[in-house]
Each structure stands twice: as structure tokens, then as C-alpha cells.
Write a protein that holds these residues in place. Sequence first.
Motif, PDB file in Angstrom:
ATOM      1  N   ARG A  11      57.535  16.866  26.401  1.00 18.48           N
ATOM      2  CA  ARG A  11      58.698  17.058  27.268  1.00 18.48           C
ATOM      3  C   ARG A  11      59.998  16.888  26.499  1.00 18.48           C
ATOM      4  NH1 ARG A  11      57.031  17.354  32.627  1.00 18.48           N
ATOM      5  NH2 ARG A  11      54.885  16.709  32.861  1.00 18.48           N
ATOM      6  N   PHE A  12      60.950  17.753  26.847  1.00 17.66           N
ATOM      7  CA  PHE A  12      62.273  17.754  26.228  1.00 17.66           C
ATOM      8  C   PHE A  12      63.322  17.922  27.319  1.00 17.66           C
ATOM      9  CE2 PHE A  12      59.217  19.488  23.215  1.00 17.66           C
ATOM     10  CZ  PHE A  12      59.450  18.705  22.097  1.00 17.66           C
ATOM     11  N   PRO A  13      64.582  17.625  27.048  1.00 17.51           N
ATOM     12  CA  PRO A  13      65.619  17.800  28.075  1.00 17.51           C
ATOM     13  C   PRO A  13      65.723  19.245  28.605  1.00 17.51           C
ATOM     14  CG  PRO A  13      66.466  16.474  26.260  1.00 17.51           C
ATOM     15  CD  PRO A  13      65.116  16.989  25.839  1.00 17.51           C
ATOM     16  N   TRP A  14      65.401  20.238  27.794  1.00 17.50           N
ATOM     17  CA  TRP A  14      65.520  21.646  28.177  1.00 17.50           C
ATOM     18  C   TRP A  14      64.262  22.214  28.839  1.00 17.50           C
ATOM     19  CZ3 TRP A  14      61.633  23.957  25.637  1.00 17.50           C
ATOM     20  CH2 TRP A  14      61.222  23.386  24.449  1.00 17.50           C
ATOM     21  N   GLY A  15      63.136  21.494  28.773  1.00 17.45           N
ATOM     22  CA  GLY A  15      61.886  21.997  29.341  1.00 17.45           C
ATOM     23  C   GLY A  15      60.692  21.326  28.708  1.00 17.45           C
ATOM     24  N   SER A  16      59.567  22.039  28.637  1.00 15.87           N
ATOM     25  CA  SER A  16      58.367  21.432  28.055  1.00 15.87           C
ATOM     26  C   SER A  16      57.537  22.470  27.304  1.00 15.87           C
ATOM     27  CB  SER A  16      57.511  20.772  29.136  1.00 15.87           C
ATOM     28  OG  SER A  16      57.008  21.738  30.031  1.00 15.87           O
ATOM     29  N   ILE A  17      56.772  21.942  26.374  1.00 13.37           N
ATOM     30  CA  ILE A  17      55.782  22.716  25.648  1.00 13.37           C
ATOM     31  C   ILE A  17      54.446  22.127  26.073  1.00 13.37           C
ATOM     32  CG2 ILE A  17      54.898  23.354  23.388  1.00 13.37           C
ATOM     33  CD1 ILE A  17      57.778  22.871  22.325  1.00 13.37           C
ATOM     34  N   TRP A  18      53.508  22.956  26.451  1.00 15.41           N
ATOM     35  CA  TRP A  18      52.263  22.458  27.029  1.00 15.41           C
ATOM     36  C   TRP A  18      51.055  23.217  26.506  1.00 15.41           C
ATOM     37  CZ3 TRP A  18      50.208  26.621  29.364  1.00 15.41           C
ATOM     38  CH2 TRP A  18      51.088  27.611  29.802  1.00 15.41           C
TER      39      TRP A  18
ATOM     40  N   TYR B 136      60.890  26.577  30.457  1.00 13.58           N
ATOM     41  CA  TYR B 136      62.267  26.099  30.403  1.00 13.58           C
ATOM     42  C   TYR B 136      62.678  25.617  31.785  1.00 13.58           C
ATOM     43  CZ  TYR B 136      62.342  28.686  26.016  1.00 13.58           C
ATOM     44  OH  TYR B 136      62.072  29.143  24.758  1.00 13.58           O
ATOM     45  N   ASN B 137      63.491  24.556  31.811  1.00 16.12           N
ATOM     46  CA  ASN B 137      64.088  24.109  33.069  1.00 16.12           C
ATOM     47  C   ASN B 137      64.925  25.257  33.617  1.00 16.12           C
ATOM     48  OD1 ASN B 137      63.003  21.577  32.548  1.00 16.12           O
ATOM     49  ND2 ASN B 137      64.888  20.796  31.658  1.00 16.12           N
ATOM     50  N   GLU B 138      65.019  25.356  34.924  1.00 17.63           N
ATOM     51  CA  GLU B 138      65.769  26.454  35.531  1.00 17.63           C
ATOM     52  C   GLU B 138      67.235  26.445  35.106  1.00 17.63           C
ATOM     53  OE1 GLU B 138      64.665  29.209  37.024  1.00 17.63           O
ATOM     54  OE2 GLU B 138      62.725  28.372  36.516  1.00 17.63           O
ATOM     55  N   GLU B 139      67.816  25.244  34.930  1.00 16.86           N
ATOM     56  CA  GLU B 139      69.228  25.176  34.566  1.00 16.86           C
ATOM     57  C   GLU B 139      69.466  25.416  33.075  1.00 16.86           C
ATOM     58  OE1 GLU B 139      67.420  21.129  34.462  1.00 16.86           O
ATOM     59  OE2 GLU B 139      67.567  22.634  36.011  1.00 16.86           O
ATOM     60  N   ALA B 140      68.384  25.417  32.287  1.00 16.00           N
ATOM     61  CA  ALA B 140      68.543  25.635  30.836  1.00 16.00           C
ATOM     62  C   ALA B 140      68.958  27.079  30.577  1.00 16.00           C
ATOM     63  CB  ALA B 140      67.236  25.325  30.108  1.00 16.00           C
ATOM     64  N   LYS B 141      69.859  27.256  29.652  1.00  8.80           N
ATOM     65  CA  LYS B 141      70.308  28.613  29.279  1.00  8.80           C
ATOM     66  C   LYS B 141      70.053  28.849  27.826  1.00  8.80           C
ATOM     67  CE  LYS B 141      71.907  29.787  33.279  1.00  8.80           C
ATOM     68  NZ  LYS B 141      71.042  30.470  34.122  1.00  8.80           N
TER      69      LYS B 141
ATOM     70  N   MET C   7      57.204  28.966  11.797  1.00 12.29           N
ATOM     71  CA  MET C   7      57.726  28.887  13.151  1.00 12.29           C
ATOM     72  C   MET C   7      58.338  27.514  13.337  1.00 12.29           C
ATOM     73  SD  MET C   7      55.750  29.599  16.699  1.00 12.29           S
ATOM     74  CE  MET C   7      55.957  28.481  18.045  1.00 12.29           C
ATOM     75  N   LEU C   8      59.510  27.505  13.875  1.00 15.87           N
ATOM     76  CA  LEU C   8      60.191  26.265  14.203  1.00 15.87           C
ATOM     77  C   LEU C   8      60.588  26.286  15.668  1.00 15.87           C
ATOM     78  CD1 LEU C   8      62.642  26.192  11.166  1.00 15.87           C
ATOM     79  CD2 LEU C   8      60.591  24.814  11.426  1.00 15.87           C
ATOM     80  N   ILE C   9      60.453  25.150  16.323  1.00 19.80           N
ATOM     81  CA  ILE C   9      60.960  25.013  17.681  1.00 19.80           C
ATOM     82  C   ILE C   9      62.035  23.942  17.641  1.00 19.80           C
ATOM     83  CG2 ILE C   9      60.458  24.424  20.077  1.00 19.80           C
ATOM     84  CD1 ILE C   9      57.595  25.364  19.600  1.00 19.80           C
ATOM     85  N   ASN C  10      63.247  24.312  17.997  1.00 17.87           N
ATOM     86  CA  ASN C  10      64.356  23.370  18.016  1.00 17.87           C
ATOM     87  C   ASN C  10      64.165  22.442  19.219  1.00 17.87           C
ATOM     88  OD1 ASN C  10      66.890  22.117  18.573  1.00 17.87           O
ATOM     89  ND2 ASN C  10      67.890  23.646  17.297  1.00 17.87           N
ATOM     90  N   SER C  11      63.913  21.160  18.941  1.00 23.10           N
ATOM     91  CA  SER C  11      63.627  20.218  20.028  1.00 23.10           C
ATOM     92  C   SER C  11      64.865  19.899  20.872  1.00 23.10           C
ATOM     93  CB  SER C  11      63.006  18.938  19.470  1.00 23.10           C
ATOM     94  OG  SER C  11      63.889  18.323  18.560  1.00 23.10           O
ATOM     95  N   GLU C  12      66.051  20.280  20.398  1.00 25.18           N
ATOM     96  CA  GLU C  12      67.271  20.019  21.168  1.00 25.18           C
ATOM     97  C   GLU C  12      67.584  21.104  22.182  1.00 25.18           C
ATOM     98  OE1 GLU C  12      70.592  18.950  18.708  1.00 25.18           O
ATOM     99  OE2 GLU C  12      69.370  17.568  17.520  1.00 25.18           O
ATOM    100  N   ASN C  13      67.143  22.371  21.912  1.00 23.83           N
ATOM    101  CA  ASN C  13      67.496  23.443  22.840  1.00 23.83           C
ATOM    102  C   ASN C  13      66.354  24.408  23.158  1.00 23.83           C
ATOM    103  OD1 ASN C  13      67.302  24.995  20.520  1.00 23.83           O
ATOM    104  ND2 ASN C  13      69.506  25.100  20.207  1.00 23.83           N
ATOM    105  N   GLY C  14      65.193  24.243  22.539  1.00 26.54           N
ATOM    106  CA  GLY C  14      64.043  25.076  22.848  1.00 26.54           C
ATOM    107  C   GLY C  14      64.032  26.438  22.181  1.00 26.54           C
ATOM    108  N   ILE C  15      64.940  26.697  21.256  1.00 28.06           N
ATOM    109  CA  ILE C  15      64.949  27.984  20.557  1.00 28.06           C
ATOM    110  C   ILE C  15      63.793  28.011  19.567  1.00 28.06           C
ATOM    111  CG2 ILE C  15      66.201  29.424  18.905  1.00 28.06           C
ATOM    112  CD1 ILE C  15      68.798  28.541  20.265  1.00 28.06           C
ATOM    113  N   ILE C  16      63.044  29.109  19.592  1.00 27.99           N
ATOM    114  CA  ILE C  16      61.913  29.304  18.697  1.00 27.99           C
ATOM    115  C   ILE C  16      62.350  30.262  17.610  1.00 27.99           C
ATOM    116  CG2 ILE C  16      59.589  30.226  18.516  1.00 27.99           C
ATOM    117  CD1 ILE C  16      59.435  29.629  21.571  1.00 27.99           C
ATOM    118  N   GLU C  17      62.078  29.879  16.380  1.00 31.05           N
ATOM    119  CA  GLU C  17      62.417  30.744  15.258  1.00 31.05           C
ATOM    120  C   GLU C  17      61.144  31.090  14.505  1.00 31.05           C
ATOM    121  OE1 GLU C  17      65.043  30.552  11.197  1.00 31.05           O
ATOM    122  OE2 GLU C  17      65.692  29.348  12.917  1.00 31.05           O
ATOM    123  N   LEU C  18      60.880  32.392  14.399  1.00 30.25           N
ATOM    124  CA  LEU C  18      59.759  32.871  13.597  1.00 30.25           C
ATOM    125  C   LEU C  18      60.332  33.361  12.284  1.00 30.25           C
ATOM    126  CD1 LEU C  18      57.723  34.887  16.246  1.00 30.25           C
ATOM    127  CD2 LEU C  18      56.999  32.834  15.055  1.00 30.25           C
ATOM    128  N   GLU C  19      60.158  32.558  11.234  1.00 31.74           N
ATOM    129  CA  GLU C  19      60.736  32.897   9.942  1.00 31.74           C
ATOM    130  C   GLU C  19      60.197  34.226   9.425  1.00 31.74           C
ATOM    131  OE1 GLU C  19      58.813  30.085  10.377  1.00 31.74           O
ATOM    132  OE2 GLU C  19      59.936  28.335   9.737  1.00 31.74           O
TER     133      GLU C  19
END
Length: 159
Positions: free
Chosen positions: A131-138, A154-159, A1-13
Motif C-alpha cells: 500500500r502507498f498513498p496513491w494506491g496499491s500494488i497487489w 490507483y486511488n480515485e483521487e490520484a492523478k 522496470m521501476l515503480i515510483n513509490s511516491e506517485n505510482g509512475i511505472i517506468e519501463l527502461e
Amino acid sequence: MLINSENGIIELESSAIQLYKGMRLDQLKQTDFYKVNYHNMWDVKTGYFWYYFKTVEVKGYQLHFSLCFFEDQLHSLHMNTWESSDAKDWNEWTEEKEMQVFYRNNKFLTLLLGIPPTRKKKTPYPSVSFRFPWGSIWSVYDPRSASSLMGISYNEEAK
């Protein structure tokens, strides 16, 4: 599993799936992850739907996923590590056991992200966040619900 810290996309290999804010439910239902691991769904009756999945292995941890959709788009997700020694019912539950789940969840997130938490709190209940620009992991232990949980918001404005 990877979480892209720039956009919050989660990838389950293991399932060849990417989860992201705004993902459409019909896209999820076409994936092997959904077809193999879907467990059940809860209609909150407010436009929100929770989809629950069987445990999958990620980096040596057993992990449960719960995906929250608002109407037909992914809004947020919850995760939890699991071990066979965890309480299976109220007769086995103790706060000490649940705090072990909280600590294990924190260890998993730190391993996954490769960074220490941005913030740690002890009150009103124990929690850590990244915390990241797109939201948070908690990760949190909530004594009111007697449970520990991790999630991505995810932040509300994040897409």
C-alpha cells in the motif's frame, strides 16, 4: 522496470515509457512499447477498454501487461509473470501450478519494490498487497477464475 513509490509512475527502461494513472491512450499509441508489443484490445462496452501486450523481459522475468483504459485515460493495469513450464491450457492446469505462479508473482514484486508486502491474506483467497498513498500494488490467486494476477490500482483521487 521501476515503480515510483511516491506517485505510482511505472517506468519501463527497455521501452523508454512511463505508465501512470490518467495517461492518454493517444500518448500510449505513440510509444515504441505500444508499436512493438501491442497484442490486442477488448472493448468491455462500458467505457472501459483493455489493451493486451506481448511478453517483455523485466529483471529476468517474462512479464505480460494488460492496461485498462476508461474512455481514453489509463485507469489501472494488470501484470503477470510467465515461464515456459506454466500451464498452456486446461489439460495442463493444476491448482499447484497456479499457486507457483502466485508465489513467483509475489517474489517478483518484492524484488521490484525492495520491500515486503504491507498486507498478506489467506482468505477469501491468497493475496498480498503493497500500500502507498496513491494506491496499491497487489498479487492474488483467485480460485474462482483459476488464475493468479498482479496489478496496480490507483486511488480515485490520484492523478
